[in-house]
Write an enzyme that holds these catalytic residues in place. Structure first.
Site, PDB file in Angstrom:
ATOM      1  N   PHE A   1      30.241 -55.811 -13.749  1.00 11.03           N
ATOM      2  CA  PHE A   1      30.642 -55.561 -15.125  1.00 11.03           C
ATOM      3  C   PHE A   1      32.122 -55.921 -15.245  1.00 11.03           C
ATOM      4  O   PHE A   1      32.900 -55.607 -14.351  1.00 11.03           O
ATOM      5  CB  PHE A   1      30.401 -54.081 -15.470  1.00 11.03           C
ATOM      6  CG  PHE A   1      30.217 -53.834 -16.928  1.00 11.03           C
ATOM      7  CD1 PHE A   1      29.014 -54.099 -17.542  1.00 11.03           C
ATOM      8  CD2 PHE A   1      31.262 -53.358 -17.693  1.00 11.03           C
ATOM      9  CE1 PHE A   1      28.832 -53.881 -18.897  1.00 11.03           C
ATOM     10  CE2 PHE A   1      31.099 -53.133 -19.044  1.00 11.03           C
ATOM     11  CZ  PHE A   1      29.891 -53.390 -19.655  1.00 11.03           C
TER      12      PHE A   1
ATOM     13  N   LEU B   1      29.554 -47.179 -11.407  1.00  5.16           N
ATOM     14  CA  LEU B   1      28.804 -45.989 -11.011  1.00  5.16           C
ATOM     15  C   LEU B   1      27.944 -46.212  -9.770  1.00  5.16           C
ATOM     16  O   LEU B   1      27.552 -45.253  -9.111  1.00  5.16           O
ATOM     17  CB  LEU B   1      27.945 -45.482 -12.170  1.00  5.16           C
ATOM     18  CG  LEU B   1      28.739 -44.848 -13.308  1.00  5.16           C
ATOM     19  CD1 LEU B   1      27.816 -44.451 -14.451  1.00  5.16           C
ATOM     20  CD2 LEU B   1      29.547 -43.652 -12.826  1.00  5.16           C
TER      21      LEU B   1
ATOM     22  N   ALA C   1      36.513 -53.177 -12.844  1.00  5.71           N
ATOM     23  CA  ALA C   1      37.272 -52.777 -14.022  1.00  5.71           C
ATOM     24  C   ALA C   1      36.385 -51.987 -14.975  1.00  5.71           C
ATOM     25  O   ALA C   1      35.246 -52.378 -15.244  1.00  5.71           O
ATOM     26  CB  ALA C   1      37.836 -53.999 -14.736  1.00  5.71           C
ATOM     27  N   VAL C   2      36.927 -50.876 -15.441  1.00  2.40           N
ATOM     28  CA  VAL C   2      36.309 -50.084 -16.499  1.00  2.40           C
ATOM     29  C   VAL C   2      37.302 -50.125 -17.658  1.00  2.40           C
ATOM     30  O   VAL C   2      38.419 -49.623 -17.538  1.00  2.40           O
ATOM     31  CB  VAL C   2      36.033 -48.631 -16.052  1.00  2.40           C
ATOM     32  CG1 VAL C   2      35.360 -47.848 -17.168  1.00  2.40           C
ATOM     33  CG2 VAL C   2      35.185 -48.600 -14.779  1.00  2.40           C
TER      34      VAL C   2
ATOM     35  N   ASP D   1      34.771 -47.784 -27.523  1.00  4.79           N
ATOM     36  CA  ASP D   1      34.867 -46.870 -28.663  1.00  4.79           C
ATOM     37  C   ASP D   1      34.153 -45.543 -28.429  1.00  4.79           C
ATOM     38  O   ASP D   1      34.119 -44.694 -29.317  1.00  4.79           O
ATOM     39  CB  ASP D   1      34.275 -47.534 -29.912  1.00  4.79           C
ATOM     40  CG  ASP D   1      35.081 -48.745 -30.338  1.00  4.79           C
ATOM     41  OD1 ASP D   1      36.316 -48.739 -30.120  1.00  4.79           O
ATOM     42  OD2 ASP D   1      34.473 -49.685 -30.882  1.00  4.79           O
ATOM     43  N   THR D   2      33.574 -45.351 -27.240  1.00  5.90           N
ATOM     44  CA  THR D   2      32.809 -44.125 -26.990  1.00  5.90           C
ATOM     45  C   THR D   2      33.357 -43.373 -25.783  1.00  5.90           C
ATOM     46  O   THR D   2      34.212 -43.870 -25.049  1.00  5.90           O
ATOM     47  CB  THR D   2      31.324 -44.460 -26.734  1.00  5.90           C
ATOM     48  OG1 THR D   2      31.231 -45.153 -25.480  1.00  5.90           O
ATOM     49  CG2 THR D   2      30.740 -45.311 -27.859  1.00  5.90           C
TER      50      THR D   2
ATOM     51  N   HIS E   1      31.904 -42.923 -23.092  1.00 14.22           N
ATOM     52  CA  HIS E   1      31.357 -43.511 -21.867  1.00 14.22           C
ATOM     53  C   HIS E   1      32.451 -43.916 -20.874  1.00 14.22           C
ATOM     54  O   HIS E   1      32.285 -43.772 -19.662  1.00 14.22           O
ATOM     55  CB  HIS E   1      30.484 -44.720 -22.234  1.00 14.22           C
ATOM     56  CG  HIS E   1      29.730 -45.295 -21.082  1.00 14.22           C
ATOM     57  ND1 HIS E   1      28.701 -44.636 -20.452  1.00 14.22           N
ATOM     58  CD2 HIS E   1      29.861 -46.489 -20.437  1.00 14.22           C
ATOM     59  CE1 HIS E   1      28.224 -45.381 -19.470  1.00 14.22           C
ATOM     60  NE2 HIS E   1      28.908 -46.515 -19.443  1.00 14.22           N
TER      61      HIS E   1
ATOM     62  N   ASN F   1      40.859 -47.655  -3.646  1.00 15.73           N
ATOM     63  CA  ASN F   1      40.266 -47.704  -4.978  1.00 15.73           C
ATOM     64  C   ASN F   1      41.004 -48.730  -5.831  1.00 15.73           C
ATOM     65  O   ASN F   1      42.092 -48.473  -6.320  1.00 15.73           O
ATOM     66  CB  ASN F   1      40.300 -46.330  -5.636  1.00 15.73           C
ATOM     67  CG  ASN F   1      39.603 -46.305  -6.981  1.00 15.73           C
ATOM     68  OD1 ASN F   1      39.297 -47.349  -7.562  1.00 15.73           O
ATOM     69  ND2 ASN F   1      39.366 -45.124  -7.494  1.00 15.73           N
TER      70      ASN F   1
ATOM     71  N   ARG G   1      47.122 -56.623 -14.303  1.00 16.27           N
ATOM     72  CA  ARG G   1      47.171 -55.814 -13.085  1.00 16.27           C
ATOM     73  C   ARG G   1      46.334 -56.364 -11.925  1.00 16.27           C
ATOM     74  O   ARG G   1      46.519 -55.961 -10.786  1.00 16.27           O
ATOM     75  CB  ARG G   1      46.714 -54.388 -13.404  1.00 16.27           C
ATOM     76  CG  ARG G   1      47.692 -53.625 -14.261  1.00 16.27           C
ATOM     77  CD  ARG G   1      47.075 -52.303 -14.754  1.00 16.27           C
ATOM     78  NE  ARG G   1      48.040 -51.476 -15.448  1.00 16.27           N
ATOM     79  CZ  ARG G   1      48.455 -51.658 -16.692  1.00 16.27           C
ATOM     80  NH1 ARG G   1      47.995 -52.667 -17.405  1.00 16.27           N
ATOM     81  NH2 ARG G   1      49.325 -50.840 -17.239  1.00 16.27           N
TER      82      ARG G   1
END
Length: 157
Positions: A28, A63, A86-87, A91-92, A94, A119, A133
């Site tokens: 992702f 996850l 990357a996360v 808009d939520t 989550h 990490n 980054r």
């Protein structure tokens, strides 16, 4: 002479020769993950880790990292592990769930399996922040994995 000069100290050791490193990377936000991976691999190789001593596992997302890291750790084949990905905030809620659970899981793997896990999962508000980054963070994770593997090896000896 300082009164602290005779206290034993373990200095950082960033020579990766002979170390075995496992890397997990989330697919992702793949462009960020691949940038992290490239800078991490470049640094590992520059610090003496042999390409044949590195395993890269590509996963769906953040996850899935703790379970994969734990499974790698339990093999006993690796001196250190690295999590990359990357996360990016949406808009939520989550974002918070994924970020918090992933980070807690990575920490739990380190403590339960007695293996360092660097990490390198960026948690940012925007794609642009992650892009800025990724090169530095990939290199830092390589250095962290090597340094911690060597530190723990020295302590255990």
């Amino acid at each position: 002479m300082s009164s602290f000069d005779n206290i034993p100290k373990i200095s950082p050791d960033l020579d990766g020769k002979g170390l075995r490193i496992g890397i997990v990377i989330g697919r992702f936000n793949a462009n960020i993950g691949e940038g992290l991976l490239q800078s991490c691999l470049t640094e590992l190789l520059a610090r003496g880790v042999a390409a044949s001593d590195i395993l890269v596992c590509k996963l769906p997302g953040a996850l899935e990292m703790p379970l994969t890291l734990k499974t790698l750790a339990e093999t006993g084949k690796y001196d250190a592990l690295i999590a990359l990905g990357a996360v990016i905030r949406g808009d939520t809620y989550h974002f918070e769930v994924v970020s918090n659970e992933m980070a807690a899981g990575i920490t739990r793997v380190q403590l339960d399996c007695n293996i360092p896990v660097a990490n390198g999962v960026l948690t940012t508000n925007t794609d642009e922040q992650a892009e800025v980054r990724m090169d530095v963070k990939g290199r830092e994770c390589a250095e962290c994995a090597i340094e911690m593997a060597k530190l723990l090896r020295t302590i255990r000896a």
